[in-house]
Design an enzyme around this catalytic site. Sequence first.
Site, PDB file in Angstrom:
ATOM      1  N   ASP A 199      39.096  37.755 -64.020  1.00 48.12           N
ATOM      2  CA  ASP A 199      39.197  36.431 -64.702  1.00 48.12           C
ATOM      3  C   ASP A 199      38.451  35.239 -64.136  1.00 48.12           C
ATOM      4  OD1 ASP A 199      40.756  36.954 -67.141  1.00 48.12           O
ATOM      5  OD2 ASP A 199      42.363  37.895 -66.040  1.00 48.12           O
ATOM      6  N   GLU A 246      38.842  27.107 -64.745  1.00 48.76           N
ATOM      7  CA  GLU A 246      39.793  25.827 -65.060  1.00 48.76           C
ATOM      8  C   GLU A 246      41.269  26.162 -64.429  1.00 48.76           C
ATOM      9  OE1 GLU A 246      40.770  23.312 -68.818  1.00 48.76           O
ATOM     10  OE2 GLU A 246      41.468  25.599 -69.287  1.00 48.76           O
ATOM     11  N   ASP A 247      41.559  27.405 -64.366  1.00 50.45           N
ATOM     12  CA  ASP A 247      42.905  27.769 -64.141  1.00 50.45           C
ATOM     13  C   ASP A 247      43.245  27.342 -62.574  1.00 50.45           C
ATOM     14  OD1 ASP A 247      43.754  28.212 -66.635  1.00 50.45           O
ATOM     15  OD2 ASP A 247      42.739  30.027 -66.440  1.00 50.45           O
ATOM     16  N   ARG A 268      45.597  36.658 -60.313  1.00 53.05           N
ATOM     17  CA  ARG A 268      44.373  35.730 -60.322  1.00 53.05           C
ATOM     18  C   ARG A 268      44.797  34.800 -59.012  1.00 53.05           C
ATOM     19  NH1 ARG A 268      43.007  32.770 -65.581  1.00 53.05           N
ATOM     20  NH2 ARG A 268      41.384  32.311 -64.220  1.00 53.05           N
ATOM     21  N   ARG A 279      52.643  31.285 -67.752  1.00 51.98           N
ATOM     22  CA  ARG A 279      52.111  31.022 -66.493  1.00 51.98           C
ATOM     23  C   ARG A 279      52.444  29.717 -65.487  1.00 51.98           C
ATOM     24  NH1 ARG A 279      47.001  33.579 -67.100  1.00 51.98           N
ATOM     25  NH2 ARG A 279      47.560  35.674 -68.427  1.00 51.98           N
ATOM     26  N   HIS A 309      48.024  29.064 -73.233  1.00 52.43           N
ATOM     27  CA  HIS A 309      48.095  27.836 -72.464  1.00 52.43           C
ATOM     28  C   HIS A 309      48.314  26.642 -73.368  1.00 52.43           C
ATOM     29  CE1 HIS A 309      45.616  29.893 -68.965  1.00 52.43           C
ATOM     30  NE2 HIS A 309      46.792  29.550 -68.547  1.00 52.43           N
ATOM     31  N   CYS A 333      38.175  26.417 -70.219  1.00 57.81           N
ATOM     32  CA  CYS A 333      38.463  27.298 -69.267  1.00 57.81           C
ATOM     33  C   CYS A 333      37.147  27.631 -68.461  1.00 57.81           C
ATOM     34  CB  CYS A 333      38.844  28.730 -69.828  1.00 57.81           C
ATOM     35  SG  CYS A 333      39.939  28.494 -71.349  1.00 57.81           S
TER      36      CYS A 333
HETATM   37  C1  CIR Z   1      44.010  35.022 -68.372  1.00 54.74           C
HETATM   38  O1  CIR Z   1      44.781  35.766 -69.298  1.00 54.74           O
HETATM   39  O2  CIR Z   1      44.419  34.589 -67.367  1.00 54.74           O
HETATM   40  C2  CIR Z   1      42.441  35.117 -68.816  1.00 54.74           C
HETATM   41  N1  CIR Z   1      42.339  36.390 -69.469  1.00 54.74           N
HETATM   42  C3  CIR Z   1      42.241  33.996 -69.819  1.00 54.74           C
HETATM   43  C4  CIR Z   1      42.273  32.643 -69.019  1.00 54.74           C
HETATM   44  C5  CIR Z   1      41.969  31.505 -70.004  1.00 54.74           C
HETATM   45  N2  CIR Z   1      42.223  30.279 -69.458  1.00 54.74           N
HETATM   46  C6  CIR Z   1      42.460  28.910 -69.908  1.00 54.74           C
HETATM   47  O3  CIR Z   1      42.710  29.143 -71.244  1.00 54.74           O
HETATM   48  N3  CIR Z   1      42.543  28.052 -69.050  1.00 54.74           N
END
Ligand code: CIR
Length: 260
Positions: free
Chosen positions: A66, A71-72, A91, A136, A166, A253
Site C-alpha cells: 500500500d 497520504e496516509d 502499513r 484506522r 477514510h 491518497c
Molecule cells: C488501505 O487500505 O490502507 C489501502 N488499500 C488504501 C488506502 C487509501 N488511502 C487513502 O484513502 N488515503
Amino acid sequence: MPADRTHWIAFTREVSPHIAQCELTHLARMPIDFETARRQHHAYEQLLESLGCEVRRVASAPDHPDAVFIEDTAVVFDEIAVITRPGAESRRAETSSVEAVLTALRPIVRIEAPGTLDGGDVLAVARSVYVGRTGRTNSEGIEQLRAALAPCGYAVHGIDVTGCLHLKTAVTAVDDATVLLNPGFVRTAMFARYRVVEVDPSEPMAANVLRIGNQLVYGASYPRTRARLERLDCTLHTVDASELAKAEGAVTCCSLVVRG
Ligand code: CIR
C-alpha cells in the site's frame, strides 16, 4: 501553468509490484494490473507537474503493497509535519522514509501508541481540521493531533464516518467554503457552515477531490458528480485512477502536497 505563486511540492511513491496484496476493508478483492496501475500513477504525477507541483518521489517500498498511498503516512501543515501511526499494522513501516524527507521541511511531531491515525482521515479546511473516527483512526490519535495543532491555532473536530475507509472517502474540500460529500458516509450537518455539494447517488466514491491551491484534481470515473461541480464553475483536471481504486485508493491518497 501554476495558478498561484506558491511553490508546491508533491511527494509521491511508486506503485509496489505487490499492490494486489493491499489492505482491503470495504471492497472485494479484484485483480489489479500492476502495469496499468503504474501507468495511471505516472499520468497522475505528470498532471501534478503540469499544475506546477515539484514532484518528489520518496524511496520506493516494494515490500509494502500500500506504499503508493503516501497520504496516509503524514499530515503536513505550514507549521509542523505530523507523522502518523497508520491504523493497519501492515502499513506502519511506511512512515520512516516519509519522515526522513519531511524533516528538512518542517518540525516533526509523531503520533505515538496507542494512538492511530491515517492521513486519509484528516481534512484541513483553513484553520479547521476534521478527523474521521474510523477503523484506522482512534480517539487517542485524534487527541494527539489536537494537542499538536492547538499551539498553531487549528481547531480539531472528530467526525463519525460509516461505510467507507477514510473521512476523505466521504468528504473533501473544493475550496475554503465548499465541500464535496457523500451523505451516506458522513452527516451533512457536521459541515453546515459550508456550501455542500453532494455526490451523484450513482457515484458513491466520488467525494474525493485533491485540492492544490485553487486547482482541483479529480478521478475520471465520476462524470455525473463532475457535472455538479462544473455547475459551480469549478475547473477540474481529471485523471484515470481506476486501477488504484480497486485497492480503495483515490486521488488524494497518492500524494502529500505541501507548501515548499
Ligand atoms: C488501505 O487500505 O490502507 C489501502 N488499500 C488504501 C488506502 C487509501 N488511502 C487513502 O484513502 N488515503
